[in-house]
Design a protein around this motif. Sequence first.
Motif, PDB file in Angstrom:
ATOM      1  N   CYS A  16      37.659 -50.519  17.698  1.00  0.00           N
ATOM      2  CA  CYS A  16      38.612 -51.291  16.894  1.00  0.00           C
ATOM      3  C   CYS A  16      38.072 -51.409  15.466  1.00  0.00           C
ATOM      4  CB  CYS A  16      38.834 -52.673  17.507  1.00  0.00           C
ATOM      5  SG  CYS A  16      39.586 -52.639  19.144  1.00  0.00           S
ATOM      6  N   GLY A  50      39.468 -48.250  22.130  1.00  0.00           N
ATOM      7  CA  GLY A  50      40.160 -48.372  20.860  1.00  0.00           C
ATOM      8  C   GLY A  50      40.330 -47.014  20.190  1.00  0.00           C
ATOM      9  N   PRO A  51      41.076 -46.959  19.079  1.00  0.00           N
ATOM     10  CA  PRO A  51      41.469 -45.666  18.504  1.00  0.00           C
ATOM     11  C   PRO A  51      40.465 -45.017  17.566  1.00  0.00           C
ATOM     12  CG  PRO A  51      42.512 -47.430  17.286  1.00  0.00           C
ATOM     13  CD  PRO A  51      41.751 -48.091  18.409  1.00  0.00           C
ATOM     14  N   GLU A 141      40.126 -41.812  24.358  1.00  0.00           N
ATOM     15  CA  GLU A 141      40.325 -42.248  22.978  1.00  0.00           C
ATOM     16  C   GLU A 141      39.128 -41.889  22.100  1.00  0.00           C
ATOM     17  OE1 GLU A 141      43.041 -44.697  25.508  1.00  0.00           O
ATOM     18  OE2 GLU A 141      40.944 -44.069  25.636  1.00  0.00           O
ATOM     19  N   TRP A 295      45.048 -52.492  22.576  1.00  0.00           N
ATOM     20  CA  TRP A 295      44.808 -51.045  22.561  1.00  0.00           C
ATOM     21  C   TRP A 295      44.666 -50.473  23.970  1.00  0.00           C
ATOM     22  CZ3 TRP A 295      45.858 -48.912  18.158  1.00  0.00           C
ATOM     23  CH2 TRP A 295      45.645 -49.603  16.969  1.00  0.00           C
TER      24      TRP A 295
END
Length: 298
Positions: A16, A50-51, A141, A295
């Motif tokens: 994040c 998270g991305p 991810e 997420w």
Amino acid sequence: MKSKKIPYIVGDIHGCYNEYVELEKKILQHAETHQWSPLIISVGDLIDRGPESQQVVEHFIAGEKKLTHLAIMGNHEVEFTRFLHAFRPDLFTRANRHFPDYLFSIEEDFDSGRNGANICDSLEDFTELLLNSWLLQGGDETLKSYQANPDDPNSWNIPVQHLEFILNLPFYWEDDKLCVTHALATPSDYETVKKAAVGEKKGFVLEKDFTEMKKLTPKSIKSAIHSLIWNRRRPMARLNHERVHISGHTPMDYVKVSKEYGFIQLDTGCVYGKRLTAYCQENDHYLTVKSETNWKNS
């Protein structure tokens, strides 16, 4: 004039990056107000779910060079290392490194029957089982943040610098007031890891006074390290009577503080749409930011 170096402990970031950047701004503002020089310490799990795991790692690598940031090894960093070694051992060769002998390998899990190995007919089947689990738990991810295709290990071209950084992450950090681990640690496991003084290139490096270490074996040291990374049970004894024990690993709706056992659990579930939190013990202050979104479903 800034002079006093003050630690700020940050809970699980899990890719994040935007939320972390906002939290870091708050940390810097708080430190500026008190004329402190902040040392930002992550409890681990920089990556997965998270991305933007790649961006988080890059940020901490830059901070480590400036002596402003450091991170503890989390279970998600361990799993990332295990699957890179299983599917891209050439990255280790390129870095002139080997899989750490103080971590349990996938082969050891299979031989011991851990993690579902008993339902697999071969090591290859077991490795695929674990890989699929890791991808679902956030590895997908992470690989995408490196512009890699999770289904094609040939595309997993993780920078050597990032692999080196992860391999070199310590299992704990402490000063005269705090001790930080990823998961809640028992006193015996914590002392075992400290005395074993593990290192990637040195393996197990026992302290000179070997008399206290006679009962320890490589397996017992690995088990203690595994506990510092994975344990979710609350210890029933204080880790240290002079220090506050801070950990992440288990997401909470809010910070959990145990005055009786002297620990703080700091993972407030940012990746699940909740918050990212930092703690400054110098004035017993928490800083927090809201997550942009959920997420990853818990």
